[in-house]
Write a protein that holds these residues in place. Sequence first.
Motif, mmCIF file in Angstrom:
data_model
loop_
_atom_site.group_PDB
_atom_site.id
_atom_site.type_symbol
_atom_site.label_atom_id
_atom_site.label_comp_id
_atom_site.label_asym_id
_atom_site.label_seq_id
_atom_site.Cartn_x
_atom_site.Cartn_y
_atom_site.Cartn_z
ATOM 1 N N PHE A 164 0.821 -1.218 0.000
ATOM 2 C CA PHE A 164 0.000 0.000 0.000
ATOM 3 C C PHE A 164 0.856 1.270 0.000
ATOM 4 O O PHE A 164 0.443 2.311 -0.481
ATOM 5 N N LEU A 165 2.078 1.166 0.518
ATOM 6 C CA LEU A 165 2.941 2.357 0.543
ATOM 7 C C LEU A 165 3.296 2.775 -0.867
ATOM 8 O O LEU A 165 3.264 3.953 -1.216
ATOM 9 N N ALA A 166 3.636 1.795 -1.683
ATOM 10 C CA ALA A 166 4.011 2.107 -3.055
ATOM 11 C C ALA A 166 2.770 2.482 -3.865
ATOM 12 O O ALA A 166 2.813 3.396 -4.673
ATOM 13 N N GLU A 167 1.661 1.777 -3.622
ATOM 14 C CA GLU A 167 0.450 2.093 -4.383
ATOM 15 C C GLU A 167 -0.068 3.472 -3.985
ATOM 16 O O GLU A 167 -0.196 4.349 -4.792
ATOM 17 N N LYS A 168 -0.320 3.565 -2.695
ATOM 18 C CA LYS A 168 -1.073 4.721 -2.226
ATOM 19 C C LYS A 168 -0.258 6.014 -2.233
ATOM 20 O O LYS A 168 -0.758 7.064 -2.594
ATOM 21 N N TYR A 169 0.980 5.883 -1.831
ATOM 22 C CA TYR A 169 1.745 7.106 -1.680
ATOM 23 C C TYR A 169 2.682 7.400 -2.833
ATOM 24 O O TYR A 169 3.351 8.399 -2.836
ATOM 25 N N SER A 170 2.691 6.511 -3.807
ATOM 26 C CA SER A 170 3.477 6.851 -4.978
ATOM 27 C C SER A 170 2.647 7.846 -5.763
ATOM 28 O O SER A 170 1.428 7.753 -5.829
ATOM 29 N N THR A 171 3.318 8.807 -6.317
ATOM 30 C CA THR A 171 2.583 9.802 -7.084
ATOM 31 C C THR A 171 2.523 9.409 -8.549
ATOM 32 O O THR A 171 1.771 9.953 -9.312
ATOM 33 N N LEU A 172 3.345 8.464 -8.928
ATOM 34 C CA LEU A 172 3.390 8.076 -10.333
ATOM 35 C C LEU A 172 3.346 6.570 -10.447
ATOM 36 O O LEU A 172 3.960 5.868 -9.676
ATOM 37 N N GLN A 173 2.643 6.102 -11.390
ATOM 38 C CA GLN A 173 2.685 4.668 -11.665
ATOM 39 C C GLN A 173 2.747 4.473 -13.160
ATOM 40 O O GLN A 173 1.974 5.071 -13.903
ATOM 41 N N VAL A 174 3.665 3.697 -13.602
ATOM 42 C CA VAL A 174 3.756 3.416 -15.029
ATOM 43 C C VAL A 174 3.558 1.915 -15.164
ATOM 44 O O VAL A 174 4.352 1.144 -14.676
ATOM 45 N N GLU A 175 2.488 1.514 -15.751
ATOM 46 C CA GLU A 175 2.228 0.086 -15.855
ATOM 47 C C GLU A 175 2.151 -0.321 -17.321
ATOM 48 O O GLU A 175 1.480 0.332 -18.117
ATOM 49 N N ASP A 176 2.821 -1.386 -17.629
ATOM 50 C CA ASP A 176 2.735 -1.947 -18.977
ATOM 51 C C ASP A 176 2.822 -0.890 -20.065
ATOM 52 O O ASP A 176 1.961 -0.796 -20.919
#
Length: 345
Positions: free
Chosen positions: A331-343
């Motif tokens: 949840f730390l990476a999901e929730k508090y990450s401001t950026l997500q680059v998936e696939d």
Amino acid sequence: MARVYGIDPGTSTLRIYQKGAGIIYNQKNMMAVLDGKKIIATGDEAWEMEGRTPANIEVVSPIRSGVLAQVKNMLAMLNIIFDKLGEEYGRMNGQEFIVASPSYATEVEKKALVDLIAECDIRPKRIRVVDSPLAAALGAGVNLRECFGAMVIDIGADTTEIAVLSLGGTVVSRMLKFGGNRLDESIIGAVRKYYNFAIGRKTAEQIKIKLGDAEHPEEDNTVALKVFGRDVVSGLPKSIAVDSLFVHLAIKEHLDKIAEVVFNMLEHIPPEMSADIMESGIYLTGGVSGIKNLDKVLAEMTGLKVYKCDNGSETVAMGLGKIAEDPDYDFLAEKYSTLQVEDFR
Ligand SMILES: Nc1ncnc2c1ncn2[C@@H]1O[C@H](COP(=O)(O)OP(=O)(O)OP(=O)(O)O)[C@@H](O)[C@H]1O
Ligand SMILES: [Mg+2]
């Protein structure tokens, strides 16, 4: 199953954690560049060359003050490092990455970091960003799920991040644009001023690590070290003895500044949180946390418990490792990450 890697691209050191294997890379974040084009050495090997290179070879650090400064160089260096690590620990292609970024980095800076990893030859499948104070707290052993208030002080090479965390988020944070490198510069300056003696960056770092003391050493309790350099007056190579009192006086001003900011932050947090921090204490991390008595001085000044991490320089990478290993911390990476680059391939 996907392999997961944690990357802590520090100003002085680059650390890479591999899920299941631990820290697989921990070397100076530097490269030696020939004629401004070709990378001829990376990591500790490049640092070895520092101060000894001919004019056509330059030793450069691609991260400055915690932020990506030389994109092309960093990309080329990561490709070399990932290639070597792939041979030893298994191919890194198409895997997942969790990257630590300073909490003060702008969205543009965070995106630049994600884009950098995305563009590497290994073509990651997924990249997530975690604020480094959160990763540092996890690495230091704070239970971020249950903790209602803890302070983390991360003193790195070019930055000092001080953050108050609660329930997996950052409540307040402050960043000082200096760290261990500034202490080295002050040692170089003081040696030059008082001894008319020139020393290099590496020597200054050794002096800091071996003799640095946050507390004023008693006159009869000082330790001395023989160091090599150049006599400024005669211009000749020479050695002199430097002692811990001299080093304490040279670096004191910067440590005092950090203590002052810590004090100021504690004065301005909500009263309920003060009680939580009194209970949880302060976690001191980053390479400079290794300075003798720094934990003691901060504890005396604040009246709080101060925990010094064993390998301060590795704490953020260990925290990223915890997120990689334990789905509970995802949840730390999901929730508090401001950026997500998936696939994004
Ligand atoms: N035992 C020690 N005592 C004092 N200073 C130390 C010690 N070990 C390492 N350092 C210093 O710590 C600094 C590096 O710390 P760290 O590895 O946490 O930085 P970084 O993460 O690369 O940098 P930043 O977080 O600023 O981007 C260097 O200035 C180094 O000289
Ligand atoms: Mg750091």
